[in-house]
Design an enzyme around this catalytic site. Sequence first.
Site, PDB file in Angstrom:
ATOM      1  N   THR A 132      -9.529  -8.408 -10.527  1.00 35.31           N
ATOM      2  CA  THR A 132      -9.175  -9.558 -11.357  1.00 35.31           C
ATOM      3  C   THR A 132     -10.303  -9.910 -12.332  1.00 35.31           C
ATOM      4  O   THR A 132     -11.482  -9.620 -12.055  1.00 35.31           O
ATOM      5  CB  THR A 132      -8.884 -10.760 -10.438  1.00 35.31           C
ATOM      6  OG1 THR A 132      -8.885 -11.956 -11.208  1.00 35.31           O
ATOM      7  CG2 THR A 132      -9.939 -10.922  -9.361  1.00 35.31           C
ATOM      8  N   ASP A 133      -9.959 -10.600 -13.400  1.00 36.05           N
ATOM      9  CA  ASP A 133     -10.990 -11.104 -14.325  1.00 36.05           C
ATOM     10  C   ASP A 133     -11.770 -12.274 -13.712  1.00 36.05           C
ATOM     11  O   ASP A 133     -12.832 -12.647 -14.216  1.00 36.05           O
ATOM     12  CB  ASP A 133     -10.376 -11.531 -15.674  1.00 36.05           C
ATOM     13  CG  ASP A 133      -9.321 -12.622 -15.575  1.00 36.05           C
ATOM     14  OD1 ASP A 133      -9.000 -13.068 -14.455  1.00 36.05           O
ATOM     15  OD2 ASP A 133      -8.800 -13.043 -16.644  1.00 36.05           O
ATOM     16  N   GLU A 134     -11.244 -12.837 -12.595  1.00 34.59           N
ATOM     17  CA  GLU A 134     -11.889 -14.034 -12.033  1.00 34.59           C
ATOM     18  C   GLU A 134     -13.265 -13.730 -11.451  1.00 34.59           C
ATOM     19  O   GLU A 134     -14.060 -14.644 -11.240  1.00 34.59           O
ATOM     20  CB  GLU A 134     -10.965 -14.690 -10.996  1.00 34.59           C
ATOM     21  CG  GLU A 134      -9.616 -15.009 -11.617  1.00 34.59           C
ATOM     22  CD  GLU A 134      -8.716 -15.922 -10.802  1.00 34.59           C
ATOM     23  OE1 GLU A 134      -9.226 -16.674  -9.959  1.00 34.59           O
ATOM     24  OE2 GLU A 134      -7.500 -15.864 -11.033  1.00 34.59           O
ATOM     25  N   TYR A 158     -11.696 -16.933  -3.348  1.00 36.22           N
ATOM     26  CA  TYR A 158     -10.883 -15.775  -3.754  1.00 36.22           C
ATOM     27  C   TYR A 158     -11.690 -14.831  -4.638  1.00 36.22           C
ATOM     28  O   TYR A 158     -11.798 -13.629  -4.363  1.00 36.22           O
ATOM     29  CB  TYR A 158      -9.623 -16.239  -4.493  1.00 36.22           C
ATOM     30  CG  TYR A 158      -8.928 -15.137  -5.280  1.00 36.22           C
ATOM     31  CD1 TYR A 158      -8.352 -14.049  -4.626  1.00 36.22           C
ATOM     32  CD2 TYR A 158      -8.871 -15.168  -6.687  1.00 36.22           C
ATOM     33  CE1 TYR A 158      -7.725 -13.024  -5.339  1.00 36.22           C
ATOM     34  CE2 TYR A 158      -8.245 -14.150  -7.397  1.00 36.22           C
ATOM     35  CZ  TYR A 158      -7.678 -13.087  -6.731  1.00 36.22           C
ATOM     36  OH  TYR A 158      -7.069 -12.073  -7.436  1.00 36.22           O
ATOM     37  N   LYS A 162     -13.009 -10.950  -4.002  1.00 33.52           N
ATOM     38  CA  LYS A 162     -12.627  -9.817  -4.862  1.00 33.52           C
ATOM     39  C   LYS A 162     -13.887  -9.161  -5.443  1.00 33.52           C
ATOM     40  O   LYS A 162     -13.961  -7.940  -5.548  1.00 33.52           O
ATOM     41  CB  LYS A 162     -11.700 -10.271  -5.992  1.00 33.52           C
ATOM     42  CG  LYS A 162     -10.304 -10.674  -5.552  1.00 33.52           C
ATOM     43  CD  LYS A 162      -9.491  -9.547  -4.938  1.00 33.52           C
ATOM     44  CE  LYS A 162      -9.091  -8.486  -5.935  1.00 33.52           C
ATOM     45  NZ  LYS A 162      -8.162  -7.485  -5.310  1.00 33.52           N
TER      46      LYS A 162
HETATM   47  P1  NAD Z   1       0.415 -11.071  -3.795  1.00 32.00           P
HETATM   48  O1  NAD Z   1      -0.272 -12.107  -2.975  1.00 32.00           O
HETATM   49  O2  NAD Z   1       1.718 -11.356  -4.439  1.00 32.00           O
HETATM   50  O3  NAD Z   1       0.645  -9.758  -2.892  1.00 32.00           O
HETATM   51  C1  NAD Z   1      -0.331  -9.242  -2.022  1.00 32.00           C
HETATM   52  C2  NAD Z   1       0.346  -8.250  -1.100  1.00 32.00           C
HETATM   53  O4  NAD Z   1      -0.666  -7.712  -0.230  1.00 32.00           O
HETATM   54  C3  NAD Z   1       1.411  -8.871  -0.201  1.00 32.00           C
HETATM   55  O5  NAD Z   1       2.560  -8.046  -0.172  1.00 32.00           O
HETATM   56  C4  NAD Z   1       0.736  -8.933   1.168  1.00 32.00           C
HETATM   57  O6  NAD Z   1       1.668  -8.831   2.247  1.00 32.00           O
HETATM   58  C5  NAD Z   1      -0.181  -7.733   1.095  1.00 32.00           C
HETATM   59  N1  NAD Z   1      -1.333  -7.838   2.010  1.00 32.00           N
HETATM   60  C6  NAD Z   1      -2.140  -8.929   2.185  1.00 32.00           C
HETATM   61  N2  NAD Z   1      -3.074  -8.658   3.107  1.00 32.00           N
HETATM   62  C7  NAD Z   1      -2.883  -7.364   3.491  1.00 32.00           C
HETATM   63  C8  NAD Z   1      -3.543  -6.490   4.400  1.00 32.00           C
HETATM   64  N3  NAD Z   1      -4.606  -6.910   5.125  1.00 32.00           N
HETATM   65  N4  NAD Z   1      -3.074  -5.232   4.541  1.00 32.00           N
HETATM   66  C9  NAD Z   1      -1.988  -4.802   3.854  1.00 32.00           C
HETATM   67  N5  NAD Z   1      -1.327  -5.584   3.000  1.00 32.00           N
HETATM   68  C10 NAD Z   1      -1.765  -6.849   2.804  1.00 32.00           C
HETATM   69  O7  NAD Z   1      -0.666 -10.602  -4.868  1.00 32.00           O
HETATM   70  P2  NAD Z   1      -0.464 -10.040  -6.343  1.00 32.00           P
HETATM   71  O8  NAD Z   1      -0.432 -11.186  -7.277  1.00 32.00           O
HETATM   72  O9  NAD Z   1       0.635  -9.048  -6.340  1.00 32.00           O
HETATM   73  O10 NAD Z   1      -1.856  -9.302  -6.545  1.00 32.00           O
HETATM   74  C11 NAD Z   1      -2.023  -7.915  -6.200  1.00 32.00           C
HETATM   75  C12 NAD Z   1      -3.446  -7.506  -6.501  1.00 32.00           C
HETATM   76  O11 NAD Z   1      -3.718  -7.707  -7.878  1.00 32.00           O
HETATM   77  C13 NAD Z   1      -4.499  -8.318  -5.740  1.00 32.00           C
HETATM   78  O12 NAD Z   1      -5.517  -7.431  -5.357  1.00 32.00           O
HETATM   79  C14 NAD Z   1      -5.001  -9.324  -6.762  1.00 32.00           C
HETATM   80  O13 NAD Z   1      -6.322  -9.686  -6.499  1.00 32.00           O
HETATM   81  C15 NAD Z   1      -4.879  -8.515  -8.028  1.00 32.00           C
HETATM   82  N6  NAD Z   1      -4.679  -9.308  -9.264  1.00 32.00           N
HETATM   83  C16 NAD Z   1      -3.694 -10.245  -9.333  1.00 32.00           C
HETATM   84  C17 NAD Z   1      -3.497 -10.946 -10.513  1.00 32.00           C
HETATM   85  C18 NAD Z   1      -2.395 -11.971 -10.654  1.00 32.00           C
HETATM   86  O14 NAD Z   1      -2.324 -12.646 -11.693  1.00 32.00           O
HETATM   87  N7  NAD Z   1      -1.501 -12.122  -9.682  1.00 32.00           N
HETATM   88  C19 NAD Z   1      -4.319 -10.700 -11.621  1.00 32.00           C
HETATM   89  C20 NAD Z   1      -5.315  -9.713 -11.509  1.00 32.00           C
HETATM   90  C21 NAD Z   1      -5.480  -9.020 -10.328  1.00 32.00           C
HETATM   91  P1  TYD Z   2      -2.679 -19.883 -10.667  1.00 36.17           P
HETATM   92  O1  TYD Z   2      -1.316 -19.422 -11.056  1.00 36.17           O
HETATM   93  O2  TYD Z   2      -2.914 -20.372  -9.281  1.00 36.17           O
HETATM   94  O3  TYD Z   2      -3.678 -18.678 -11.025  1.00 36.17           O
HETATM   95  P2  TYD Z   2      -5.315 -18.658 -11.064  1.00 36.17           P
HETATM   96  O4  TYD Z   2      -5.842 -19.849 -10.393  1.00 36.17           O
HETATM   97  O5  TYD Z   2      -5.606 -17.400 -10.313  1.00 36.17           O
HETATM   98  O6  TYD Z   2      -5.669 -18.581 -12.515  1.00 36.17           O
HETATM   99  O7  TYD Z   2      -3.113 -21.026 -11.682  1.00 36.17           O
HETATM  100  C1  TYD Z   2      -3.125 -20.790 -13.077  1.00 36.17           C
HETATM  101  C2  TYD Z   2      -3.697 -22.027 -13.730  1.00 36.17           C
HETATM  102  O8  TYD Z   2      -2.769 -23.099 -13.548  1.00 36.17           O
HETATM  103  C3  TYD Z   2      -5.000 -22.488 -13.091  1.00 36.17           C
HETATM  104  O9  TYD Z   2      -5.834 -23.012 -14.110  1.00 36.17           O
HETATM  105  C4  TYD Z   2      -4.572 -23.596 -12.149  1.00 36.17           C
HETATM  106  C5  TYD Z   2      -3.371 -24.191 -12.845  1.00 36.17           C
HETATM  107  N1  TYD Z   2      -2.330 -24.760 -11.967  1.00 36.17           N
HETATM  108  C6  TYD Z   2      -1.842 -26.043 -12.215  1.00 36.17           C
HETATM  109  O10 TYD Z   2      -2.273 -26.742 -13.156  1.00 36.17           O
HETATM  110  N2  TYD Z   2      -0.866 -26.529 -11.403  1.00 36.17           N
HETATM  111  C7  TYD Z   2      -0.379 -25.815 -10.355  1.00 36.17           C
HETATM  112  O11 TYD Z   2       0.501 -26.331  -9.616  1.00 36.17           O
HETATM  113  C8  TYD Z   2      -0.857 -24.497 -10.129  1.00 36.17           C
HETATM  114  C9  TYD Z   2      -0.346 -23.662  -8.969  1.00 36.17           C
HETATM  115  C10 TYD Z   2      -1.849 -23.995 -10.954  1.00 36.17           C
END
Ligand code: NAD
Ligand code: TYD
Length: 359
Positions: A132-134, A158, A162
């Site tokens: 992630t960019d975070e 989080y 990561k």
């Molecule tokens: P998500 O929470 O929707 O899905 C995570 C999945 O991993 C779930 O299916 C969960 O059951 C599985 N999981 C959790 N712990 C596990 C373990 N110990 N063993 C096997 N499986 C396990 O997450 P997402 O949004 O799909 O993100 C996927 C990846 O992408 C993550 O690594 C996250 O850090 C990264 N990412 C997400 C975003 C975003 O905006 N959602 C952006 C950049 C990077």
């Molecule tokens: P989120 O979707 O949780 O992603 P991340 O924290 O990983 O960026 O949140 C996106 C942005 O929206 C973040 O700045 C937090 C804000 N946010 C709200 O303002 N209200 C909400 O109910 C949620 C879930 C997030």
Amino acid sequence: MILVTGGAGFIGANFVLDWLRAHSESVLNLDKLTYAGNLHNLASLQGDARHVFVQGDIGDSALVARLLAQHQPRAVVNFAAESHVDRSIHGPEDFIQTNVVGSFRLLEAVRHYWQALPAIKKEAFRFLHVSTDEVYGTLSADAPAFTEDHVYEPNSPYSASKAASDHLVRAWHHTYGLPVLTTNCSNNYGPLHFPEKLIPLIIVNALAGKPLPIYGDGMQVRDWLYVGDHCSAIRRVLDAGRLGETYNIGGWNEKPNIDIVHTVCRLLDELRPRADGQGYAAQITYVKDRPGHDRRYAIDARKIERELGWTPAETFDTGIRKTVQWYLDNAEWAANVQSGAYREWLQTQYADTGAEIKA
Ligand code: NAD
Ligand code: TYD
């Protein structure tokens, strides 16, 4: 075949579905099925022999070693993680267990498997870590976007977990030669997004007549990328990324949260107007800010464009419209997720097939 971890979650499921649409190569999908893992996401693959689902933990070394030996994947794409910042603030332990310890154990199991491969397969093997960019921390309003050289300054449990996994991946390359690739992506949105994250939460709350919670002043900036574009970028990095390199992935779509919420409200006003004639924006409610809330993320995605020729296919306008429409068309999916009914899917749908789930 390739091994995908976390392939029942939001991005992982989109990746598996896209992969099997585009490739004949099979996917071994290892997912623990935490609250975020949902086999409904993969329902369209039932009966498709190219998809083998295994419920299990990336931190279960014996299971992972057995799966690698049995299925001999040519690559691992690691999505499995705890992914929600707010949950990490309330309970960081799971984030350390999966994102740090789990990633470490996965790397070790993969290293032992990779080291024993014959030379040609060893050379072709790839471990792609999805991050992630975070991990880069927060930016001031006028600072340049994150490049791959930006210092790591994670601020939430989080992002710290990561960042730790990214460092482990890097070390396994430099110390053991494991052929790794790391991608650092901005905020994703699109179909199958669990409605605890901003965009899906706003859509489902709006339709349910509930408040639309905005943390703090709503002026925090995120850089939004349609999930299908993230998946295409990962496929491109897996195909052609340089070993040991990291690639930032983003959509050049920086927007304050409040703008995102107004855009979603406007689309809903157009596509599913409220019965009382008011706009959905009337449901916006400012709430207490998230502790340690990062103010701004922005991705400089020029490296992946320059080296690998990847650019996003969707603009924010096209992607968000598709997303809102998907939630309108898939109200049952969202209802199942919210009621927890999806958790029974495993038992009801797969219990007596035995074939798809081999834990
Ligand atoms: P998500 O929470 O929707 O899905 C995570 C999945 O991993 C779930 O299916 C969960 O059951 C599985 N999981 C959790 N712990 C596990 C373990 N110990 N063993 C096997 N499986 C396990 O997450 P997402 O949004 O799909 O993100 C996927 C990846 O992408 C993550 O690594 C996250 O850090 C990264 N990412 C997400 C975003 C975003 O905006 N959602 C952006 C950049 C990077
Ligand atoms: P989120 O979707 O949780 O992603 P991340 O924290 O990983 O960026 O949140 C996106 C942005 O929206 C973040 O700045 C937090 C804000 N946010 C709200 O303002 N209200 C909400 O109910 C949620 C879930 C997030």
